[in-house]
Write an enzyme that holds these catalytic residues in place. Structure first.
Site, PDB file in Angstrom:
ATOM      1  N   GLU A 181       0.819  -0.956   0.026  1.00 11.28           N
ATOM      2  CA  GLU A 181       0.045   0.003   0.157  1.00 11.28           C
ATOM      3  C   GLU A 181       0.765   1.360  -0.110  1.00 11.28           C
ATOM      4  O   GLU A 181       0.887   2.118   0.809  1.00 11.28           O
ATOM      5  CB  GLU A 181      -0.971   0.070   1.128  1.00 11.28           C
ATOM      6  CG  GLU A 181      -1.952  -0.813   1.150  1.00 11.28           C
ATOM      7  CD  GLU A 181      -2.899  -0.946   2.288  1.00 11.28           C
ATOM      8  OE1 GLU A 181      -2.900  -0.365   2.902  1.00 11.28           O
ATOM      9  OE2 GLU A 181      -4.226  -1.569   1.806  1.00 11.28           O
ATOM     10  N   GLU A 213      -6.365  -7.067  -0.684  1.00 16.07           N
ATOM     11  CA  GLU A 213      -6.821  -7.554   0.751  1.00 16.07           C
ATOM     12  C   GLU A 213      -8.417  -7.036   1.105  1.00 16.07           C
ATOM     13  O   GLU A 213      -8.860  -6.221   0.229  1.00 16.07           O
ATOM     14  CB  GLU A 213      -6.026  -6.567   1.633  1.00 16.07           C
ATOM     15  CG  GLU A 213      -4.557  -6.570   1.824  1.00 16.07           C
ATOM     16  CD  GLU A 213      -4.015  -5.731   2.546  1.00 16.07           C
ATOM     17  OE1 GLU A 213      -4.626  -5.020   3.524  1.00 16.07           O
ATOM     18  OE2 GLU A 213      -2.868  -5.324   2.548  1.00 16.07           O
TER      19      GLU A 213
HETATM   20  C1  GLA Z   1      -3.858  -2.341   5.159  1.00 17.17           C
HETATM   21  C2  GLA Z   1      -2.549  -2.945   5.243  1.00 17.17           C
HETATM   22  C3  GLA Z   1      -2.619  -4.129   6.128  1.00 17.17           C
HETATM   23  C4  GLA Z   1      -3.426  -4.065   7.453  1.00 17.17           C
HETATM   24  C5  GLA Z   1      -4.951  -3.732   6.912  1.00 17.17           C
HETATM   25  C6  GLA Z   1      -5.898  -3.422   8.046  1.00 17.17           C
HETATM   26  O1  GLA Z   1      -4.856  -2.572   4.082  1.00 17.17           O
HETATM   27  O2  GLA Z   1      -1.902  -3.178   4.058  1.00 17.17           O
HETATM   28  O3  GLA Z   1      -1.394  -4.368   6.542  1.00 17.17           O
HETATM   29  O4  GLA Z   1      -3.123  -3.112   8.111  1.00 17.17           O
HETATM   30  O5  GLA Z   1      -4.972  -2.429   6.269  1.00 17.17           O
HETATM   31  O6  GLA Z   1      -7.099  -3.258   7.590  1.00 17.17           O
END
Ligand code: GLA
Length: 658
Positions: free
Chosen positions: A155, A313
């Site tokens: 991210e 995710e």
């Molecule tokens: C983001 C991060 C993950 C985790 C999620 C929690 O997507 O990439 O590592 O922290 O948030 O919702």
């Protein structure tokens, strides 16, 4: 807009996946992890995202033994790996030795280590250490048969999307010098005749730190552009190392297309991805959570140029970072996952495999909850894995849409700057309202860049597109000229790419297309409303509008401008000069979609989306529904001839014509 070349995902079918953080658990847990992954049908895991401190325990040592072991276990277990480069969070030894890599906020405060992503995107020191790790990872795992995808950082820009430190300031000056070449061009673009802001050299320019009064908006806009570009440049640096060492493995970084994260222009990033991947979490702070999910899915598909993408995710249930973290009710995990697939995802993955025992995310849901295998959640995960296997052939098919909704991150950045007619106007809200009106009608919309090819759409919706290039109005005119419908809403076409007003009357770029001219905005006070002469209600915005070529569809019955046009049409080019409430938005969307001949399916609470030859039906109502379909319903394996019945809270995926 250019897009990445078309490509299928490197996992089989519609894969189930998850982030896997084995370093949080003793080795004795790992074999059980693999066994449970097999039971759930996990096809791939994202490994190593936050492993840097364990892989490099000191500045001079590597420890790959434990990582080799888990890579081997996964491979033996038949589970593919999306291998993270492990650079997302630097270990404390690095931030202690080089505090100059830390980010600094607009007020000049250092953001200290102790969480994650403690690094400045422009830091050459951070980059040197990170790329050494990337090269080491690529050399060690680049030709491992389990490694099917590289996952750059994590991210990019989550927590460190913008940095105002001196290193960033220097990088910003280089970016500006590349963009403008000559300082006088910057002065023109930024309108520095205003308030004695004229620069004599790039060296005088700072990032837009906190100022005594309103900062220069084009300065802010360029800083937003720079910040997005800077992280893309960082992505490219990691990517180049991976390509060099491990040329056969595709590369992605997980995007954060979302309603609360505006800092990356993913239209600009997508061409650099081998696979577009995206993280999505339901946002319970919003009034319509699934409408928002539909919107981000449709936008992610737009970013991917219409190609399938990977949901990297999501959450099996609650997250840990909203004011109140609502859990999913039984059945919602499947429906939410299938909503992503219906709208173009070729894989459904989650954060994370096993819910953490310790740390800031210990109350975040996972595939294996704290309760363990013997839990409703894990059984639902197993059901989800089985369902995704049954619809594996959906992979690669494309969503069909009659409607385009135009979207631009540059417009978001510019629209939401300060000193505008109303601080209550937020770009994302305007786009959500019209996207959800269109989807609630049962139409499918692609959310695309304003300079995309619009030739295939029956209706193009242009919600509050404040900033537009010169190319957009002629493209919309071409849609109207061929009989397609165009719907533009208030505060669109107002400025050019330098955030300079398009003179001669609003809505600037679109006056001719719409056949209207507006002389003054008259926004409404918070809580105030206005009634139209067709009985509908609106709020937020009115403007002193006259028609040139357009006809009036509805005028204000009260408010600051009674008798003034509120909705107009110039043939098939419609203008809505106010924020209609949801009911009136729905009614107008229905009228225009009907005239435009937009294909519609479904009913309130029943989402019907067509992907290639597959018809997805998601029934979020409390009643069973029957939807027209003929073919094989893949989740149950039954045939349907004429209709498919979907019970309350369930889903169907019909392969039509079989
Ligand atoms: C983001 C991060 C993950 C985790 C999620 C929690 O997507 O990439 O590592 O922290 O948030 O919702």
């Amino acid at each position: 807009m250019s897009h990445r070349p078309s490509m299928t995902l490197p996992f089989d079918g519609i894969a189930l996946g998850c982030d896997y953080n084995p370093e949080q658990w003793p080795r004795s847990v790992w074999p059980e992890d693999i066994a449970l992954m097999q039971e759930a049908g996990v096809g791939f895991v994202t490994l190593g995202v936050f492993s840097w401190a364990k892989l490099a325990p000191t500045p001079d040592t590597w420890d790959f033994g434990w990582f080799d072991e888990i890579v081997g276990l996964l491979h033996e277990g038949g589970i593919a790996i999306d291998m993270a480069t492990a650079t997302a969070a630097p270990p404390p030894w690095l931030t202690a030795a080089h505090p100059e890599i830390l980010t600094v906020d607009a007020a000049g405060h250092t953001l200290w280590p102790g969480s994650r992503q403690s690094w400045c995107p422009s830091s050459p020191v951070f980059r040197t250490y990170a790329l050494e790790l990337v090269r080491t990872m690529a050399q060690r795992y680049g030709d491992h048969p389990a490694v099917r995808l590289w996952h750059v950082s994590n991210e990019l820009g989550c927590h460190n999307g913008r940095c105002w430190c001196d290193v960033s300031a220097a990088a910003f000056r280089v970016w500006l010098s590349d963009r403008y070449g000559d300082i006088e061009k910057l002065n023109d673009a930024w309108g520095t005749a205003f308030w004695s802001q004229h620069y004599t050299s790039f060296e005088e320019v700072l990032p837009p730190r906190i100022t005594p009064a309103v900062p220069n908006p084009t300065h802010e806009l360029d800083f937003a552009r720079f910040s997005s570009d800077e992280l893309l440049d960082y992505h490219r640096a990691e990517r180049d190392v991976l390509r060099d060492v491990s040329p056969d493995v595709p590369i992605t970084t997980n995007f954060m297309v979302s309603s609360h994260q505006s800092e990356q222009d993913y239209f600009a990033w997508a061409p650099d991805m081998d696979v577009v991947s995206q993280d999505h979490y339901l946002d319970h702070r919003l009034p319509h959570i699934h409408a928002e999910q539909a919107f981000t899915d449709d936008l992610t598909r737009g970013v991917a140029g219409g190609e399938p993408w990977l949901l990297m995710e999501s959450a099996t249930s609650a997250v840990n970072w909203q004011p109140v973290n609502l859990a999913k009710r039984p059945g919602e995990l499947l429906l939410d996952s299938l909503q992503h697939v219906a709208r173009g995802a070729d894989g459904v993955a989650f954060f994370q495999w096993r819910a953490s025992r310790a740390g800031g995310e210990k109350f975040h849901s996972a595939l294996v909850p704290h309760a363990g295998r013997d839990s409703v959640k894990f059984r639902e995960v197993v059901e989800l894995g089985a369902a995704l296997k049954k619809i594996g052939d959906v992979a690669g098919s494309r969503v069909r849409a009659d409607v385009a909704v135009l979207w631009d991150w540059n417009a978001w950045w510019a629209c939401d700057l300060g000193s505008h007619p109303s601080g209550e106007l937020h770009y994302i809200d305007a786009v959500h309202r019209w996207h959800s009106a269109v989807t609630d009608l049962g139409a499918t919309a692609d959310v695309v860049h304003p300079e995309s090819d619009l030739s295939g759409y029956k209706l193009v919706v242009v919600p509050t597109l404040y900033l537009v290039s010169d190319a957009v109005a002629p493209a919309l005119q071409a849609v109207a000229d061929r009989g397609g419908h165009v719907l533009v809403t208030y505060f669109s076409g107002i400025v050019d790419e330098a955030d300079h007003i398009r003179l001669g009357g609003y809505p600037g770029a679109f006056r001719e297309l719409l056949g209207v001219r507006s002389e003054e905005f008259a926004p409404l006070a918070p809580g105030a409303g206005v009634t139209l002469d067709d009985g509908s209600h609106a709020d937020l915005w009115t403007e002193l509008l006259t028609t040139t070529d357009a006809s009036v569809v509805a005028s204000y019955a009260d408010g600051p401008l009674p008798g003034t046009p509120a909705i107009t049409r110039n043939g098939t080019a419609w203008y809505v000069a106010t924020r209609l409430d949801e009911q009136a938005t729905a009614a107008l969307a229905e009228r225009i979609a009907t005239e435009a001949g937009v294909t519609r399916a479904g009913s309130p609470g029943v989402e019907v989306v067509r992907r290639g030859e597959y018809l997805f039906v998601l029934n979020r109502t409390n009643a069973d529904v029957a939807v027209p379909a003929t073919g094989t319903e893949l989740l149950s394996g039954t045939s349907c001839n004429g209709t498919v019945t979907v019970v309350a809270g369930a889903a169907a995926v019909v392969q039509e014509g079989t």
